[in-house]
Write a protein that holds these residues in place. Structure first.
Motif, PDB file in Angstrom:
ATOM      1  N   TRP A  72       0.836  -1.207   0.000  1.00 55.16           N
ATOM      2  CA  TRP A  72       0.000   0.000   0.000  1.00 55.16           C
ATOM      3  C   TRP A  72       0.867   1.251   0.000  1.00 55.16           C
ATOM      4  O   TRP A  72       0.531   2.257  -0.621  1.00 55.16           O
ATOM      5  N   ALA A  73       1.992   1.200   0.708  1.00 54.79           N
ATOM      6  CA  ALA A  73       2.901   2.352   0.718  1.00 54.79           C
ATOM      7  C   ALA A  73       3.529   2.556  -0.656  1.00 54.79           C
ATOM      8  O   ALA A  73       3.653   3.693  -1.117  1.00 54.79           O
ATOM      9  N   ILE A  77       2.692   6.095  -2.453  1.00 51.07           N
ATOM     10  CA  ILE A  77       3.708   7.113  -2.740  1.00 51.07           C
ATOM     11  C   ILE A  77       3.830   7.321  -4.241  1.00 51.07           C
ATOM     12  O   ILE A  77       4.083   8.433  -4.706  1.00 51.07           O
ATOM     13  N   THR A  78       3.602   6.273  -5.019  1.00 51.30           N
ATOM     14  CA  THR A  78       3.636   6.412  -6.477  1.00 51.30           C
ATOM     15  C   THR A  78       2.494   7.301  -6.953  1.00 51.30           C
ATOM     16  O   THR A  78       2.703   8.220  -7.756  1.00 51.30           O
ATOM     17  N   VAL A  79       1.300   7.041  -6.455  1.00 53.11           N
ATOM     18  CA  VAL A  79       0.130   7.856  -6.836  1.00 53.11           C
ATOM     19  C   VAL A  79       0.348   9.309  -6.427  1.00 53.11           C
ATOM     20  O   VAL A  79       0.140  10.230  -7.224  1.00 53.11           O
ATOM     21  N   PHE A  80       0.779   9.529  -5.187  1.00 49.83           N
ATOM     22  CA  PHE A  80       1.014  10.902  -4.719  1.00 49.83           C
ATOM     23  C   PHE A  80       2.036  11.609  -5.603  1.00 49.83           C
ATOM     24  O   PHE A  80       1.800  12.724  -6.073  1.00 49.83           O
ATOM     25  N   THR A 109      -2.722   6.180   2.042  1.00 52.49           N
ATOM     26  CA  THR A 109      -2.446   4.755   2.254  1.00 52.49           C
ATOM     27  C   THR A 109      -1.003   4.538   2.713  1.00 52.49           C
ATOM     28  O   THR A 109      -0.662   3.445   3.155  1.00 52.49           O
ATOM     29  N   VAL A 110      -0.184   5.569   2.608  1.00 51.54           N
ATOM     30  CA  VAL A 110       1.234   5.433   2.950  1.00 51.54           C
ATOM     31  C   VAL A 110       1.444   5.385   4.463  1.00 51.54           C
ATOM     32  O   VAL A 110       2.071   4.469   4.983  1.00 51.54           O
ATOM     33  N   TRP A 111       0.933   6.382   5.177  1.00 54.32           N
ATOM     34  CA  TRP A 111       1.241   6.468   6.610  1.00 54.32           C
ATOM     35  C   TRP A 111       0.710   5.285   7.406  1.00 54.32           C
ATOM     36  O   TRP A 111       1.444   4.760   8.260  1.00 54.32           O
ATOM     37  N   SER A 171      11.960   8.000  -2.120  1.00 53.59           N
ATOM     38  CA  SER A 171      11.208   7.341  -1.044  1.00 53.59           C
ATOM     39  C   SER A 171      10.700   5.978  -1.494  1.00 53.59           C
ATOM     40  O   SER A 171      10.706   5.022  -0.704  1.00 53.59           O
ATOM     41  N   LEU A 172      10.290   5.846  -2.744  1.00 55.31           N
ATOM     42  CA  LEU A 172       9.865   4.531  -3.251  1.00 55.31           C
ATOM     43  C   LEU A 172      11.043   3.558  -3.226  1.00 55.31           C
ATOM     44  O   LEU A 172      10.887   2.399  -2.813  1.00 55.31           O
TER      45      LEU A 172
END
Length: 185
Positions: A72-73, A77-80, A109-111, A171-172
Motif C-alpha cells: 500500500w505504501a 507514494i507512487t500515486v502521490f 495509504t502510505v502512513w 522514497s519509493l
C-alpha cells in the motif's frame, strides 16, 4: 547500509520533504499560475485535507490486515508523486483540484502502512523507540522542506514539482529496500 529501522526513518523524512513541498507551493501555483485567490487556495487545501483524513481512517483498517502492508505504501507514494508532479502541466483549477485530491488519496495509504510496519515489532520498548524516531524524522522533513521549496519556486515554479518527483522516487526506492515486517521482526 542503514538498518531497516533507520531506512524507515529516512523514508519518513524524505516523504515529508515531498509532502511539505506540495503544501508550500500549491497556494503559490494557484495564485500565480491559475489566477486564483485565497478562497480558491483554501478550498483546494481544505478538500485535500478532508479527503486525506477520511481515506487514512478507512485505509488503516485494511492496510493493517494486508499480507504485505508496504504494498500500500508503494502504491500510495507512487500515486502521490505522479499526480502531484503533474500539477504544473494544468491550467485549470478543476484539473489541479482533481490531481491534488487524487495525490492526497494515494498518500493516505502510505502512513498507515509505515506505522503498521513499525508497529509489527514484538518488543514494546524497541517499538516505542522506533516510533519516536520515526515521528522525529518525518517532522524534521516537514520543518526543513519550506526552506528550499519557496526559493525553488521563486527561481522557476516547476522546480519544486521536479524536486517532489525526485523525492518521491527516492522514497519509493527506500520503501522497496525494506524487508517484509514478518521477516524483519
Amino acid at each position: 547500509m542503514f538498518s531497516p529501522r533507520n531506512r524507515m526513518c529516512l523514508t519518513g523524512f524524505v516523504i515529508d520533504l515531498a509532502v511539505m513541498i506540495a503544501l508550500t507551493v500549491a497556494p503559490f501555483y494557484i495564485y500565480n499560475q491559475l489566477g486564483g485567490d485565497a478562497r480558491m487556495s483554501g478550498y483546494f487545501g481544505g478538500l485535500q485535507a478532508v479527503v486525506y483524513s477520511a481515506v487514512c481512517l478507512l485505509s488503516s483498517r485494511w492496510v493493517s490486515k494486508s499480507r504485505n502492508g508496504l504494498t500500500w505504501a508503494y502504491a500510495g507514494i507512487t500515486v502521490f508523486t505522479v499526480l502531484f508532479s503533474l500539477i504544473p502541466f494544468t491550467r485549470s483549477i478543476w484539473a489541479c483540484g482533481l490531481l491534488g485530491v487524487g495525490a492526497w488519496t494515494g498518500l493516505a495509504t502510505v502512513w498507515p502502512a509505515l506505522y503498521s510496519w513499525l508497529g509489527a515489532d514484538p518488543d514494546p520498548l524497541r517499538r516505542k523507540e522506533s516510533l519516536g524516531w520515526f515521528n522525529l524524522s518525518w517532522s524534521a522533513g516537514f520543518a526543513v522542506s519550506p526552506l528550499f521549496a519557496g526559493p525553488l519556486y521563486d527561481y522557476d515554479y516547476r522546480l519544486p514539482f521536479i524536486a517532489l518527483a525526485a523525492l518521491g522516487a527516492l522514497s519509493l526506492a527506500l520503501l522497496l529496500s525494506l524487508p517484509h515486517e514478518h521477516a524483519y521482526y
